[in-house]
Design an enzyme around this catalytic site. Structure first.
Site, PDB file in Angstrom:
ATOM      1  N   TYR A 150       0.852  -1.201   0.000  1.00 11.17           N
ATOM      2  CA  TYR A 150       0.000   0.000   0.000  1.00 11.17           C
ATOM      3  C   TYR A 150       0.884   1.246   0.000  1.00 11.17           C
ATOM      4  O   TYR A 150       0.670   2.188  -0.772  1.00 11.17           O
ATOM      5  CB  TYR A 150      -0.901  -0.044   1.234  1.00 11.17           C
ATOM      6  CG  TYR A 150      -1.649   1.227   1.547  1.00 11.17           C
ATOM      7  CD1 TYR A 150      -2.782   1.600   0.832  1.00 11.17           C
ATOM      8  CD2 TYR A 150      -1.237   2.059   2.601  1.00 11.17           C
ATOM      9  CE1 TYR A 150      -3.472   2.760   1.138  1.00 11.17           C
ATOM     10  CE2 TYR A 150      -1.924   3.221   2.914  1.00 11.17           C
ATOM     11  CZ  TYR A 150      -3.039   3.571   2.174  1.00 11.17           C
ATOM     12  OH  TYR A 150      -3.719   4.725   2.486  1.00 11.17           O
ATOM     13  N   ARG A 284       4.820   5.742  15.017  1.00 10.37           N
ATOM     14  CA  ARG A 284       4.584   6.695  13.924  1.00 10.37           C
ATOM     15  C   ARG A 284       3.952   7.943  14.513  1.00 10.37           C
ATOM     16  O   ARG A 284       3.082   7.860  15.379  1.00 10.37           O
ATOM     17  CB  ARG A 284       3.665   6.084  12.867  1.00 10.37           C
ATOM     18  CG  ARG A 284       3.315   7.064  11.771  1.00 10.37           C
ATOM     19  CD  ARG A 284       2.668   6.414  10.577  1.00 10.37           C
ATOM     20  NE  ARG A 284       3.586   5.551   9.852  1.00 10.37           N
ATOM     21  CZ  ARG A 284       3.190   4.531   9.101  1.00 10.37           C
ATOM     22  NH1 ARG A 284       1.922   4.224   9.011  1.00 10.37           N
ATOM     23  NH2 ARG A 284       4.079   3.806   8.461  1.00 10.37           N
TER      24      ARG A 284
HETATM   25  P1  NAD Z   1     -12.217   4.986   2.107  1.00  6.07           P
HETATM   26  O1  NAD Z   1     -11.893   3.562   1.838  1.00  6.07           O
HETATM   27  O2  NAD Z   1     -13.338   5.300   3.036  1.00  6.07           O
HETATM   28  O3  NAD Z   1     -12.474   5.758   0.735  1.00  6.07           O
HETATM   29  C1  NAD Z   1     -11.900   5.370  -0.471  1.00  6.07           C
HETATM   30  C2  NAD Z   1     -13.036   5.232  -1.475  1.00  6.07           C
HETATM   31  O4  NAD Z   1     -12.472   4.869  -2.744  1.00  6.07           O
HETATM   32  C3  NAD Z   1     -14.048   4.142  -1.098  1.00  6.07           C
HETATM   33  O5  NAD Z   1     -15.322   4.687  -0.936  1.00  6.07           O
HETATM   34  C4  NAD Z   1     -13.976   3.180  -2.272  1.00  6.07           C
HETATM   35  O6  NAD Z   1     -15.232   2.619  -2.635  1.00  6.07           O
HETATM   36  C5  NAD Z   1     -13.440   4.072  -3.378  1.00  6.07           C
HETATM   37  N1  NAD Z   1     -12.846   3.275  -4.437  1.00  6.07           N
HETATM   38  C6  NAD Z   1     -11.954   2.236  -4.307  1.00  6.07           C
HETATM   39  N2  NAD Z   1     -11.688   1.713  -5.505  1.00  6.07           N
HETATM   40  C7  NAD Z   1     -12.429   2.430  -6.402  1.00  6.07           C
HETATM   41  C8  NAD Z   1     -12.582   2.333  -7.810  1.00  6.07           C
HETATM   42  N3  NAD Z   1     -11.930   1.398  -8.527  1.00  6.07           N
HETATM   43  N4  NAD Z   1     -13.412   3.201  -8.432  1.00  6.07           N
HETATM   44  C9  NAD Z   1     -14.099   4.145  -7.713  1.00  6.07           C
HETATM   45  N5  NAD Z   1     -13.989   4.275  -6.376  1.00  6.07           N
HETATM   46  C10 NAD Z   1     -13.163   3.416  -5.740  1.00  6.07           C
HETATM   47  O7  NAD Z   1     -10.863   5.671   2.601  1.00  6.07           O
HETATM   48  P2  NAD Z   1     -10.603   7.088   3.266  1.00  6.07           P
HETATM   49  O8  NAD Z   1     -10.226   6.852   4.672  1.00  6.07           O
HETATM   50  O9  NAD Z   1     -11.709   8.024   2.943  1.00  6.07           O
HETATM   51  O10 NAD Z   1      -9.278   7.517   2.499  1.00  6.07           O
HETATM   52  C11 NAD Z   1      -9.294   8.411   1.379  1.00  6.07           C
HETATM   53  C12 NAD Z   1      -7.901   8.487   0.800  1.00  6.07           C
HETATM   54  O11 NAD Z   1      -6.974   8.942   1.802  1.00  6.07           O
HETATM   55  C13 NAD Z   1      -7.357   7.159   0.290  1.00  6.07           C
HETATM   56  O12 NAD Z   1      -6.616   7.385  -0.873  1.00  6.07           O
HETATM   57  C14 NAD Z   1      -6.437   6.703   1.401  1.00  6.07           C
HETATM   58  O13 NAD Z   1      -5.429   5.860   0.923  1.00  6.07           O
HETATM   59  C15 NAD Z   1      -5.900   8.031   1.900  1.00  6.07           C
HETATM   60  N6  NAD Z   1      -5.459   7.938   3.296  1.00  6.07           N
HETATM   61  C16 NAD Z   1      -6.357   7.762   4.282  1.00  6.07           C
HETATM   62  C17 NAD Z   1      -5.933   7.658   5.604  1.00  6.07           C
HETATM   63  C18 NAD Z   1      -6.906   7.461   6.730  1.00  6.07           C
HETATM   64  O14 NAD Z   1      -6.460   7.360   7.877  1.00  6.07           O
HETATM   65  N7  NAD Z   1      -8.199   7.407   6.498  1.00  6.07           N
HETATM   66  C19 NAD Z   1      -4.571   7.741   5.911  1.00  6.07           C
HETATM   67  C20 NAD Z   1      -3.661   7.893   4.863  1.00  6.07           C
HETATM   68  C21 NAD Z   1      -4.122   8.017   3.563  1.00  6.07           C
END
Ligand code: NAD
Length: 325
Positions: A150, A284
Site C-alpha cells: 500500500y 509513527r
Molecule cells: P475509504 O476507503 O473510506 O475511501 C476510499 C473510497 O475509494 C471508497 O469509498 C472506495 O469505494 C473508493 N474506491 C476504491 N476503488 C475504487 C474504484 N476502482 N473506483 C471508484 N472508487 C473506488 O478511505 P478514506 O479513509 O476516505 O481515504 C481516502 C484516501 O486517503 C485514500 O486514498 C487513502 O489511501 C488516503 N489515506 C487515508 C488515511 C486514513 O487514515 N483514512 C490515511 C492515509 C491516507
C-alpha cells in the site's frame, strides 16, 4: 465570481464524503465518483457517478468540465486489510490504475489542479522502529523502504503526480495523511482502523469486560480528526505549495492509551487483553514543522475531543445494529 467545478474521486468513502460536504458549504459545484454511495448519510454532491475509476470511460465522464480534482479513491483499509499480504496485488493494481487514469484523462480534459491523498505509510520502516521517537519528516521518505505494498503504491503515485506536473504542466498538491478518524468512517467489517475498532470494542463491551488489542499495544501512533483533515486539505489545495506534506496530528499515543481513553469516554472499566494480530510499524507520529511553516496550520483540538465525538457516533451504530438483529 464563477462557481468552481470540482471532482471528488472516492466521494462515497470516509474522507471524500466529508470533503464533499465542506466543498458544498463553500459554494463549489461538486461531482462525486465512487464504486458506492456514502454508507451513513446521503451525498451532498450535485452529481454522483457510481462507477469504477479503473475504467477509462468512467474517468473520462468524471473529469469532463471540472477545474479541480481531489483524488481520494483507493483500495485500502486498516492494518487488518493492508498488512496481512492477502490484498497486496489488488491494492497495488487498483489504486495505481485509478491514479494513472485520473491524471491522464484529467489532463487531456483540461483539469488545472489535482489533489492527491498519499499516506504516512510511505515512510521507511527503519525510521519507525523506536516507538518513542519515530522519524516521519517529509525529507526522510528516501531512500524508500515502506513496510507495505500500500505504501509503495502511494509512493509510486506521488512520483506520478510529480512527473505529470513537470512534463504536462498540471498543478498538483500532495498530502501525506496520518491516521484520519471520525464519525461516518468504517467501524466494522475488516477495513476499520484502530480508533474506530477500539471505540466499537468498548461500545460492545459491558462494564468490567476485557477487549482484545493486537500486539502488546505499546506501538505508537497519532490520529487526526476528520474536520481538521478537511481543513488542512482545503488550505493546501488553495495554496501555492505543492507538497508532499504531512497532514496529521503530532499528539502521539500508544494503542493501549487510545483504548483506555475510549473506555474513559464511555465511562466503563475495561481491561486490555493482548493477542496476536497485524501491526505495522512500531512507532509513527506526524512531523508538522513543514505544514506549519507553509500553511500556518496545526490541529486545533486535542485527540480526546475528536475521540469523544467518534465514540458517541460508533456507540449509536452499535446500539442500532444490536436492536436490528
Ligand atoms: P475509504 O476507503 O473510506 O475511501 C476510499 C473510497 O475509494 C471508497 O469509498 C472506495 O469505494 C473508493 N474506491 C476504491 N476503488 C475504487 C474504484 N476502482 N473506483 C471508484 N472508487 C473506488 O478511505 P478514506 O479513509 O476516505 O481515504 C481516502 C484516501 O486517503 C485514500 O486514498 C487513502 O489511501 C488516503 N489515506 C487515508 C488515511 C486514513 O487514515 N483514512 C490515511 C492515509 C491516507
Amino acid at each position: 465570481m464563477t462557481t468552481r467545478r470540482v471532482l471528488v474521486n472516492g466521494a462515497g468513502g470516509f474522507i471524500g464524503s466529508h470533503l464533499v460536504k465542506r466543498l458544498k458549504r463553500e459554494g463549489a459545484w461538486v461531482r462525486g465518483v465512487d464504486l458506492k454511495r456514502p454508507e451513513f448519510s446521503p451525498t451532498e454532491a450535485d452529481e454522483f457517478i457510481v462507477g469504477d475509476l479503473r475504467e477509462p470511460e468512467v474517468v473520462r465522464a468524471a473529469v469532463d468540465g471540472v477545474e479541480h480534482v481531489y483524488q481520494l479513491a483507493a483500495d485500502m483499509g486498516g492494518a487488518g486489510y493492508i498488512f496481512t499480504g492477502e490484498h497486496d496485488a489488488g491494492v497495488m493494481h487498483n489504486s495505481a490504475m485509478i491514479n494513472l487514469n485520473t491524471l491522464e484523462f484529467g489532463r487531456l480534459a483540461g483539469v488545472r489542479r489535482f489533489f492527491y491523498s498519499s499516506s504516512a505509510c510511505i515512510y521507511p520502516e527503519h525510521n519507525q522502529l523506536d516507538p518513542d521517537d519515530p522519524d516521519c519528516e517529509e525529507s526522510s521518505a528516501y531512500p524508500a523502504a515502506p513496510d507495505s505494498e500500500y505504501g509503495w503504491e502511494k509512493l509510486f503515485s506521488e512520483r506520478l503526480y510529480g512527473a505529470y506536473m513537470r512534463n504536462h504542466g498540471v498543478e498538483v498538491r500532495v498530502a501525506r495523511y496520518h491516521n484520519i478518524f471520525g464519525p461516518e468512517g468504517t467501524w466494522r467489517g475488516g477495513k476499520e482502523k484502530a480508533p474506530a475498532a477500539l471505540c466499537r470494542k468498548v461500545a460492545e463491551a459491558a462494564d468490567g469486560d476485557a477487549i482484545e488489542i493486537w500486539g502488546d499495544g505499546e506501538q505508537t501512533r497519532s490520529f487526526l480528526y476528520i474536520d481538521e483533515c478537511v481543513e488542512a486539505t482545503r488550505r493546501l489545495m488553495e495554496s501555492d505549495f505543492t507538497g508532499p506534506v504531512n497532514v496529521g496530528s503530532d499528539e502521539m499515543v500508544t494503542i493501549n492509551d487510545l483504548a483506555r481513553l475510549a473506555a474513559e469516554i464511555a465511562g466503563k472499566q475495561i481491561t486490555l487483553e493482548h493477542i496476536e494480530g497485524p501491526l505495522g510499524v512500531r512507532g509513527r507520529n506526524s512531523h508538522n514543522a513543514l505544514i506549519e511553516q507553509e500553511l500556518g496550520w496545526r490541529p486545533a483540538a486535542p485527540l480526546r475531543a475528536g475521540l469523544q465525538t467518534t465514540y458517541e457516533w460508533i456507540a449509536e451504530q452499535v446500539a442500532a445494529a444490536t436492536t436490528s438483529t
